[in-house]
Design a protein around this motif. Structure first.
Motif, PDB file in Angstrom:
ATOM      1  N   ASN A   1       0.810  -1.216   0.000  1.00 59.27           N
ATOM      2  CA  ASN A   1       0.000   0.000   0.000  1.00 59.27           C
ATOM      3  C   ASN A   1       0.844   1.268   0.000  1.00 59.27           C
ATOM      4  O   ASN A   1       0.530   2.241  -0.689  1.00 59.27           O
ATOM      5  CB  ASN A   1      -0.926   0.005   1.222  1.00 59.27           C
ATOM      6  N   ASP A   2       1.930   1.266   0.767  1.00 60.48           N
ATOM      7  CA  ASP A   2       2.788   2.442   0.903  1.00 60.48           C
ATOM      8  C   ASP A   2       4.155   2.119   0.307  1.00 60.48           C
ATOM      9  O   ASP A   2       4.793   1.135   0.696  1.00 60.48           O
ATOM     10  CB  ASP A   2       2.922   2.797   2.388  1.00 60.48           C
ATOM     11  N   ILE A   3       4.606   2.943  -0.622  1.00 58.26           N
ATOM     12  CA  ILE A   3       5.873   2.669  -1.311  1.00 58.26           C
ATOM     13  C   ILE A   3       7.044   2.616  -0.336  1.00 58.26           C
ATOM     14  O   ILE A   3       7.967   1.814  -0.510  1.00 58.26           O
ATOM     15  CB  ILE A   3       6.134   3.720  -2.416  1.00 58.26           C
ATOM     16  N   ASN A   4       7.005   3.427   0.721  1.00 56.10           N
ATOM     17  CA  ASN A   4       8.107   3.438   1.683  1.00 56.10           C
ATOM     18  C   ASN A   4       8.097   2.202   2.574  1.00 56.10           C
ATOM     19  O   ASN A   4       9.147   1.671   2.921  1.00 56.10           O
ATOM     20  CB  ASN A   4       8.040   4.712   2.537  1.00 56.10           C
ATOM     21  N   VAL A   5       6.897   1.744   2.949  1.00 51.75           N
ATOM     22  CA  VAL A   5       6.790   0.499   3.725  1.00 51.75           C
ATOM     23  C   VAL A   5       7.279  -0.676   2.872  1.00 51.75           C
ATOM     24  O   VAL A   5       8.009  -1.545   3.357  1.00 51.75           O
ATOM     25  CB  VAL A   5       5.337   0.269   4.190  1.00 51.75           C
ATOM     26  N   ALA A   6       6.868  -0.688   1.610  1.00 49.53           N
ATOM     27  CA  ALA A   6       7.299  -1.759   0.697  1.00 49.53           C
ATOM     28  C   ALA A   6       8.821  -1.762   0.544  1.00 49.53           C
ATOM     29  O   ALA A   6       9.458  -2.827   0.554  1.00 49.53           O
ATOM     30  CB  ALA A   6       6.628  -1.592  -0.670  1.00 49.53           C
ATOM     31  N   ALA A   7       9.407  -0.565   0.424  1.00 54.65           N
ATOM     32  CA  ALA A   7      10.866  -0.472   0.278  1.00 54.65           C
ATOM     33  C   ALA A   7      11.570  -0.965   1.543  1.00 54.65           C
ATOM     34  O   ALA A   7      12.602  -1.645   1.475  1.00 54.65           O
ATOM     35  CB  ALA A   7      11.268   0.979  -0.011  1.00 54.65           C
ATOM     36  N   PHE A   8      11.007  -0.644   2.718  1.00 59.94           N
ATOM     37  CA  PHE A   8      11.574  -1.090   3.995  1.00 59.94           C
ATOM     38  C   PHE A   8      11.512  -2.616   4.091  1.00 59.94           C
ATOM     39  O   PHE A   8      12.482  -3.269   4.488  1.00 59.94           O
ATOM     40  CB  PHE A   8      10.795  -0.450   5.147  1.00 59.94           C
ATOM     41  N   PHE A   9      10.360  -3.180   3.710  1.00 58.90           N
ATOM     42  CA  PHE A   9      10.192  -4.637   3.738  1.00 58.90           C
ATOM     43  C   PHE A   9      11.176  -5.317   2.785  1.00 58.90           C
ATOM     44  O   PHE A   9      11.842  -6.290   3.157  1.00 58.90           O
ATOM     45  CB  PHE A   9       8.755  -4.996   3.371  1.00 58.90           C
ATOM     46  N   ASP A  10      11.277  -4.791   1.563  1.00 58.24           N
ATOM     47  CA  ASP A  10      12.187  -5.387   0.581  1.00 58.24           C
ATOM     48  C   ASP A  10      13.638  -5.340   1.059  1.00 58.24           C
ATOM     49  O   ASP A  10      14.408  -6.288   0.873  1.00 58.24           O
ATOM     50  CB  ASP A  10      12.058  -4.657  -0.762  1.00 58.24           C
TER      51      ASP A  10
ATOM     52  N   LEU B   1       8.319 -13.535   8.984  1.00 58.58           N
ATOM     53  CA  LEU B   1       8.654 -12.850  10.237  1.00 58.58           C
ATOM     54  C   LEU B   1       8.853 -11.356  10.005  1.00 58.58           C
ATOM     55  O   LEU B   1       8.413 -10.527  10.808  1.00 58.58           O
ATOM     56  CB  LEU B   1       9.916 -13.465  10.852  1.00 58.58           C
ATOM     57  N   ALA B   2       9.508 -10.999   8.894  1.00 58.52           N
ATOM     58  CA  ALA B   2       9.703  -9.576   8.572  1.00 58.52           C
ATOM     59  C   ALA B   2       8.358  -8.889   8.390  1.00 58.52           C
ATOM     60  O   ALA B   2       8.122  -7.778   8.886  1.00 58.52           O
ATOM     61  CB  ALA B   2      10.549  -9.434   7.313  1.00 58.52           C
TER      62      ALA B   2
ATOM     63  N   GLU C   1      18.963  -3.527  10.705  1.00 59.39           N
ATOM     64  CA  GLU C   1      18.858  -3.900  12.117  1.00 59.39           C
ATOM     65  C   GLU C   1      17.614  -4.730  12.395  1.00 59.39           C
ATOM     66  O   GLU C   1      17.630  -5.575  13.288  1.00 59.39           O
ATOM     67  CB  GLU C   1      18.881  -2.644  13.001  1.00 59.39           C
ATOM     68  N   LEU C   2      16.526  -4.512  11.619  1.00 54.05           N
ATOM     69  CA  LEU C   2      15.367  -5.394  11.787  1.00 54.05           C
ATOM     70  C   LEU C   2      15.736  -6.803  11.370  1.00 54.05           C
ATOM     71  O   LEU C   2      15.365  -7.780  12.041  1.00 54.05           O
ATOM     72  CB  LEU C   2      14.172  -4.887  10.964  1.00 54.05           C
ATOM     73  N   GLY C   3      16.480  -6.922  10.278  1.00 55.56           N
ATOM     74  CA  GLY C   3      16.950  -8.242   9.858  1.00 55.56           C
ATOM     75  C   GLY C   3      17.829  -8.890  10.913  1.00 55.56           C
ATOM     76  O   GLY C   3      17.722 -10.095  11.181  1.00 55.56           O
ATOM     77  N   GLU C   4      18.695  -8.099  11.533  1.00 52.62           N
ATOM     78  CA  GLU C   4      19.576  -8.602  12.599  1.00 52.62           C
ATOM     79  C   GLU C   4      18.771  -9.031  13.818  1.00 52.62           C
ATOM     80  O   GLU C   4      19.074 -10.043  14.460  1.00 52.62           O
ATOM     81  CB  GLU C   4      20.573  -7.511  12.980  1.00 52.62           C
ATOM     82  N   LEU C   5      17.724  -8.266  14.130  1.00 49.33           N
ATOM     83  CA  LEU C   5      16.867  -8.590  15.278  1.00 49.33           C
ATOM     84  C   LEU C   5      16.161  -9.926  15.048  1.00 49.33           C
ATOM     85  O   LEU C   5      16.123 -10.781  15.953  1.00 49.33           O
ATOM     86  CB  LEU C   5      15.839  -7.473  15.481  1.00 49.33           C
ATOM     87  N   ILE C   6      15.600 -10.099  13.853  1.00 45.21           N
ATOM     88  CA  ILE C   6      14.908 -11.352  13.520  1.00 45.21           C
ATOM     89  C   ILE C   6      15.870 -12.527  13.603  1.00 45.21           C
ATOM     90  O   ILE C   6      15.535 -13.587  14.145  1.00 45.21           O
ATOM     91  CB  ILE C   6      14.280 -11.247  12.112  1.00 45.21           C
TER      92      ILE C   6
END
Length: 486
Positions: free
Chosen positions: A329-338, A349-350, A378-383
């Motif tokens: 829905n949000d281009i910035n959220v999608a970019a963060f997820f990718d 999990l992400a 850092e989210l990847g590192e946390l997971i």
């Protein structure tokens, strides 16, 4: 498609005969509604993110003081000639390609005659019979709460006008929302409805089920949110059906109506002009527009991944449609997820972290994902730290909120706060023995049948270890100790 050209209109208000929204209609009227089909099309006006206006060098700044960004060209003064902003053509081609349109290598501009108080020259420069783009379509995924499904809506030309393909308020609202996503993904507009950067005028008529001929079309303006689009359409469908059932179908006339948000109803604004009223003729002060296949291909090769393509890719990753719709829905959220799954993080999990704790934090703090201090790395590192057993999920949440608020690294916070999970069975067993010895009464009650006290003991152990005990190992050892013969 317009670039920094707007207009206002005087409003003529008229009482409507319909006083209730569809939700308040009787069951009988709900049955009557099922005998009619709505035919809906949307005109979407997109404010392009150009630095200057479409036909002069006046800057476009949202919120600027009135009468400060004007010039003789804006006012249509004698001898003042417009000059086309080439960025407008580039953006129009970009949107045309994204909407799967047929592009015209040669197009022209036309004058559309209006009278509005804030349009001193008395006409608008538009495109009439030879638009730059035509005949496209837009793919839309409907929300699961409204039945889900996939729809394709025709888009015949830019400014951006749909075919009359929609049948419900929800379909129309989702079409408009998808257009907003599209122009944001393309970077041609911020798409903010509250700023007027994206404006929707809805054309709606009704006809009995099975009838091929369209009914009388009514246009609705003043729709400043997607929910307003949906509610205005639902109201107007009910208003027109009610007039039909009362034998007053002739009271439905071609007109422009306004949506009154407070009253939740549409009211007459003005009787609709016909094409003859606009007195179109070719714009004499601008040459035709000629573009080459090389120019089009250059823009096509630079198109980003669009919302529809992204949703299909996310589906192939194994995500549910609910996850897909949220993330894309949000281009910035999608970019963060990718970027997060690009670190090797588990896809599901992400998605869960972003849609859960991160989304809740952003909502509470009124922040966007670009405002928080947490990075995808850092989210990847946390997971990875939770999945690998270095820290528990509970500790992970505590670290997450600190990372979002203050930044830093997962590794640094784990070392600084001594948060490494206790996974040594012998160490955990000592702490379990200590807690059981300190609570003999509760231990006796557990062995007497109050098994819910297991949670009490687990909580005491976690308190003793400051949340660092491995939950799985803790519960295994605790249960063995609790069930041991005294």
């Amino acid at each position: 498609m317009r670039s920094a050209e707007g207009q206002t209109a005087t409003q003529e208000k008229q009482q409507t005969q319909l006083k209730a929204s569809p939700k308040k209609e009787s069951a009988k009227f709900e049955e009557v509604l099922k005998n009619y089909e709505a035919v809906i099309g949307i005109e979407t006006h997109v404010q392009l993110s150009t630095h200057t206006k479409a036909f002069c060098s006046c800057p476009y700044n949202y919120g600027a003081q009135p009468n400060t960004s004007i010039c003789p060209i804006c006012m249509g003064l004698p001898g003042a000639l417009p000059v086309l902003n080439s960025k407008v053509i580039e953006y129009a081609v970009k949107v045309g390609l994204a909407l799967n349109c047929k592009l015209s290598l040669s197009s022209k501009f036309d004058r559309k005659q209006y009278f509005y108080p804030d349009l001193p020259k008395g006409y608008q420069i538009s495109q009439f019979d030879i638009p730059i783009a035509s005949g496209g379509y837009l793919d839309v995924d409907l929300p699961l709460e409204f039945g889900g499904g996939h729809r394709k809506f025709g888009v015949p030309l830019l400014e951006i006008v749909s075919e009359p393909d929609m049948r419900t308020g929800i379909e129309a609202a989702e079409y408009a929302a998808e257009l907003q996503r599209l122009v944001r993904y393309l970077g041609v507009s911020n798409g903010n409805m509250q700023e007027g950067s994206l404006r929707c005028d809805v054309n709606i008529s009704i006809r009995p089920i099975g009838q091929l001929e369209f009914g009388t079309k009514v246009e609705i303006k003043n729709l400043n949110s997607f929910s307003s689009v949906s509610r205005a359409i639902d109201f107007e469908i009910s208003r027109q059906v009610l007039l039909h059932t009362q034998g007053q179908a002739n009271q439905i006339v071609q007109e422009t109506r306004l949506w009154e948000e407070g009253a939740q109803k549409t009211v007459t604004m003005r009787k609709k002009e016909g094409l003859a009223d606009y007195r179109y003729f070719p714009e004499p002060d601008l040459p035709g527009v000629t573009i080459s296949e090389e120019y089009i291909n250059g823009i096509r090769n630079c198109l980003p991944e669009l919302p529809e393509m992204k949703r299909r890719r996310y589906e192939k990753l194994g995500l549910s449609m609910q996850d897909v719709l949220f993330l894309a829905n949000d281009i910035n959220v999608a970019a963060f997820f990718d970027a997060t799954i690009g670190t090797g993080a588990d896809v599901k999990l992400a998605a869960n972290w972003i849609m859960g704790d991160i989304a809740a934090y952003m909502k509470n703090e009124k922040l966007s994902i670009t405002d928080i201090k947490l990075t995808p790395k850092e989210l990847g590192e946390l997971i990875a730290s939770i999945k690998g057993g270095t820290i528990s999920g509970k500790i992970g949440k505590e670290i997450l909120f600190e990372l979002m608020a203050k930044g830093g690294t997962v590794e640094g916070l784990i070392k600084e706060k001594d948060l490494v999970q206790i996974v040594d069975p012998a160490e955990i067993e000592k702490i379990v023995d200590k807690v059981l010895a300190a609570n003999p009464k509760q231990l006796e009650q557990f062995r007497g049948g109050k098994t819910k006290l297991q949670g009490f003991f687990a909580g005491q152990i976690m308190k003793e270890t400051k949340g660092k005990a491995n939950p799985g190992l803790l519960n295994k050892i605790l249960l063995e100790k609790l069930n041991a013969k005294s």
